[in-house]
Design a protein around this motif. Structure first.
Motif, PDB file in Angstrom:
ATOM      1  N   PRO A   8      -8.283   5.280   6.547  1.00 47.19           N
ATOM      2  CA  PRO A   8      -8.237   4.105   7.429  1.00 47.19           C
ATOM      3  C   PRO A   8      -7.546   2.915   6.759  1.00 47.19           C
ATOM      4  CG  PRO A   8     -10.485   4.546   6.676  1.00 47.19           C
ATOM      5  CD  PRO A   8      -9.619   5.627   6.121  1.00 47.19           C
ATOM      6  N   VAL A   9      -6.929   2.073   7.589  1.00 48.26           N
ATOM      7  CA  VAL A   9      -6.301   0.844   7.097  1.00 48.26           C
ATOM      8  C   VAL A   9      -6.821  -0.335   7.913  1.00 48.26           C
ATOM      9  CG1 VAL A   9      -4.206   2.000   6.308  1.00 48.26           C
ATOM     10  CG2 VAL A   9      -4.294   1.068   8.613  1.00 48.26           C
ATOM     11  N   LYS A  10      -6.720  -1.509   7.326  1.00 51.72           N
ATOM     12  CA  LYS A  10      -7.132  -2.728   8.017  1.00 51.72           C
ATOM     13  C   LYS A  10      -5.911  -3.597   8.256  1.00 51.72           C
ATOM     14  CE  LYS A  10     -11.744  -2.639   6.175  1.00 51.72           C
ATOM     15  NZ  LYS A  10     -12.739  -3.210   5.326  1.00 51.72           N
ATOM     16  N   GLU A  11      -6.041  -4.491   9.170  1.00 51.75           N
ATOM     17  CA  GLU A  11      -4.990  -5.453   9.531  1.00 51.75           C
ATOM     18  C   GLU A  11      -3.815  -4.742  10.184  1.00 51.75           C
ATOM     19  OE1 GLU A  11      -4.157  -7.699   6.019  1.00 51.75           O
ATOM     20  OE2 GLU A  11      -6.265  -8.166   5.709  1.00 51.75           O
ATOM     21  N   ALA A  12      -2.648  -4.748   9.557  1.00 52.73           N
ATOM     22  CA  ALA A  12      -1.428  -4.191  10.158  1.00 52.73           C
ATOM     23  C   ALA A  12      -1.506  -2.667  10.252  1.00 52.73           C
ATOM     24  CB  ALA A  12      -0.215  -4.607   9.334  1.00 52.73           C
ATOM     25  N   ASN A  13      -0.638  -2.082  11.076  1.00 56.01           N
ATOM     26  CA  ASN A  13      -0.610  -0.621  11.208  1.00 56.01           C
ATOM     27  C   ASN A  13      -0.322   0.029   9.857  1.00 56.01           C
ATOM     28  OD1 ASN A  13       2.328   0.183  10.966  1.00 56.01           O
ATOM     29  ND2 ASN A  13       2.474  -1.356  12.581  1.00 56.01           N
ATOM     30  N   SER A  14      -0.610   1.313   9.786  1.00 54.53           N
ATOM     31  CA  SER A  14      -0.575   2.007   8.496  1.00 54.53           C
ATOM     32  C   SER A  14       0.813   2.063   7.865  1.00 54.53           C
ATOM     33  CB  SER A  14      -1.135   3.417   8.645  1.00 54.53           C
ATOM     34  OG  SER A  14      -0.326   4.197   9.499  1.00 54.53           O
ATOM     35  N   TYR A  97       1.700   8.445  10.005  1.00 55.17           N
ATOM     36  CA  TYR A  97       1.247   7.072   9.951  1.00 55.17           C
ATOM     37  C   TYR A  97       0.924   6.620  11.362  1.00 55.17           C
ATOM     38  CZ  TYR A  97       2.609   6.742   5.079  1.00 55.17           C
ATOM     39  OH  TYR A  97       2.700   6.932   3.725  1.00 55.17           O
ATOM     40  N   LEU A  98      -0.316   6.214  11.577  1.00 53.18           N
ATOM     41  CA  LEU A  98      -0.796   5.802  12.894  1.00 53.18           C
ATOM     42  C   LEU A  98      -1.155   4.318  12.856  1.00 53.18           C
ATOM     43  CD1 LEU A  98      -3.058   8.938  13.372  1.00 53.18           C
ATOM     44  CD2 LEU A  98      -0.731   8.607  14.220  1.00 53.18           C
ATOM     45  N   ILE A  99      -1.697   3.797  13.920  1.00 54.19           N
ATOM     46  CA  ILE A  99      -2.036   2.367  13.971  1.00 54.19           C
ATOM     47  C   ILE A  99      -3.160   2.023  12.998  1.00 54.19           C
ATOM     48  CG2 ILE A  99      -2.865   0.472  15.447  1.00 54.19           C
ATOM     49  CD1 ILE A  99      -0.032   1.388  16.135  1.00 54.19           C
ATOM     50  N   LYS A 100      -4.288   2.726  13.082  1.00 56.71           N
ATOM     51  CA  LYS A 100      -5.464   2.353  12.293  1.00 56.71           C
ATOM     52  C   LYS A 100      -5.732   3.257  11.097  1.00 56.71           C
ATOM     53  CE  LYS A 100      -7.643   0.064  16.129  1.00 56.71           C
ATOM     54  NZ  LYS A 100      -8.819  -0.195  16.895  1.00 56.71           N
ATOM     55  N   GLU A 101      -4.879   4.245  10.886  1.00 54.07           N
ATOM     56  CA  GLU A 101      -5.069   5.148   9.755  1.00 54.07           C
ATOM     57  C   GLU A 101      -3.773   5.916   9.490  1.00 54.07           C
ATOM     58  OE1 GLU A 101      -8.121   7.936  10.896  1.00 54.07           O
ATOM     59  OE2 GLU A 101      -6.758   9.106  12.117  1.00 54.07           O
ATOM     60  N   TYR A 102      -3.728   6.516   8.299  1.00 53.24           N
ATOM     61  CA  TYR A 102      -2.672   7.495   8.055  1.00 53.24           C
ATOM     62  C   TYR A 102      -3.363   8.783   7.641  1.00 53.24           C
ATOM     63  CZ  TYR A 102      -3.026   6.548   2.985  1.00 53.24           C
ATOM     64  OH  TYR A 102      -3.467   6.402   1.704  1.00 53.24           O
ATOM     65  N   ARG A 103      -2.652   9.901   7.842  1.00 54.09           N
ATOM     66  CA  ARG A 103      -3.213  11.218   7.569  1.00 54.09           C
ATOM     67  C   ARG A 103      -2.239  12.018   6.715  1.00 54.09           C
ATOM     68  NH1 ARG A 103      -4.561  12.537  13.857  1.00 54.09           N
ATOM     69  NH2 ARG A 103      -5.927  10.746  14.214  1.00 54.09           N
TER      70      ARG A 103
END
Length: 176
Positions: A8-14, A97-103
């Motif tokens: 998961p990432v915060k703020e901007a997209n991944s 790379y997605l909006i709220k996370e990368y896989r």
């Protein structure tokens, strides 16, 4: 479900976090090696580049056609067995790379596999030995060994057992 690890990432997209996930100079090196290999007509040279500069596992006599696009950020997560063919302009991804996370996920392509042109293979899938993937397929889940699959979304057209039965019934339809 594909086998991917989620971050998961915060703020901007991944994608804005790209160089926190992979070093910039690794991406530059991988980009150059992949672009050289995409245009190289010499199959042993391609395989040598992939093994020695990208850390991929590539089996003997495997053929990557012109314009195959490998994952630039994580090519070391891709493995291909021996005597497989990866068709023209195929894309093999080990990340998304997605909006709220990368896989991230390993891509395992077996031996004796035929991948048709313009196919996209998503992270975290396994393509079994002897499978055939029709041109233009989006491989979004595992492909059983010996199966013939195609489409977007991908569907199993024939299983290994169905193909063997068909070949028994119509010996002229075999690819021998």
């Amino acid at each position: 479900m594909r086998r991917t690890e989620r971050y998961p990432v915060k703020e901007a997209n991944s994608l804005w976090h790209i160089y926190k996930t992979v070093p910039f100079w690794k991406v530059v090196k991988n980009f150059i090696v992949i672009q050289v290999a995409r245009y190289t007509p010499f199959l042993p040279v391609k395989n040598w580049l992939y093994r020695n500069f990208l850390g991929m596992k590539v089996g003997d006599q495997t053929a990557f056609a012109l314009m195959v696009m490998l994952d630039i950020m994580f090519p070391e997560k891709i493995s291909v067995g021996k005597n497989s063919v990866i068709g023209y302009n195929t894309t093999i991804l080990a990340h998304e790379y997605l909006i709220k996370e990368y896989r991230l996920g390993d891509v395992e392509i077996g031996s004796g596999v035929m991948i048709g042109a313009n196919t996209t293979i998503l992270p975290g899938v396994v393509i079994g030995d002897g499978a055939i993937v029709s041109a233009g397929t989006l491989v979004h889940r595992d492909v059983p060994p010996g199966a013939f699959v195609g489409g977007n979304p991908m569907q199993v057209i024939y299983t290994k057992e169905e193909m063997e039965q068909r070949d028994k019934e119509n010996p002229l339809a075999t690819n021998n």
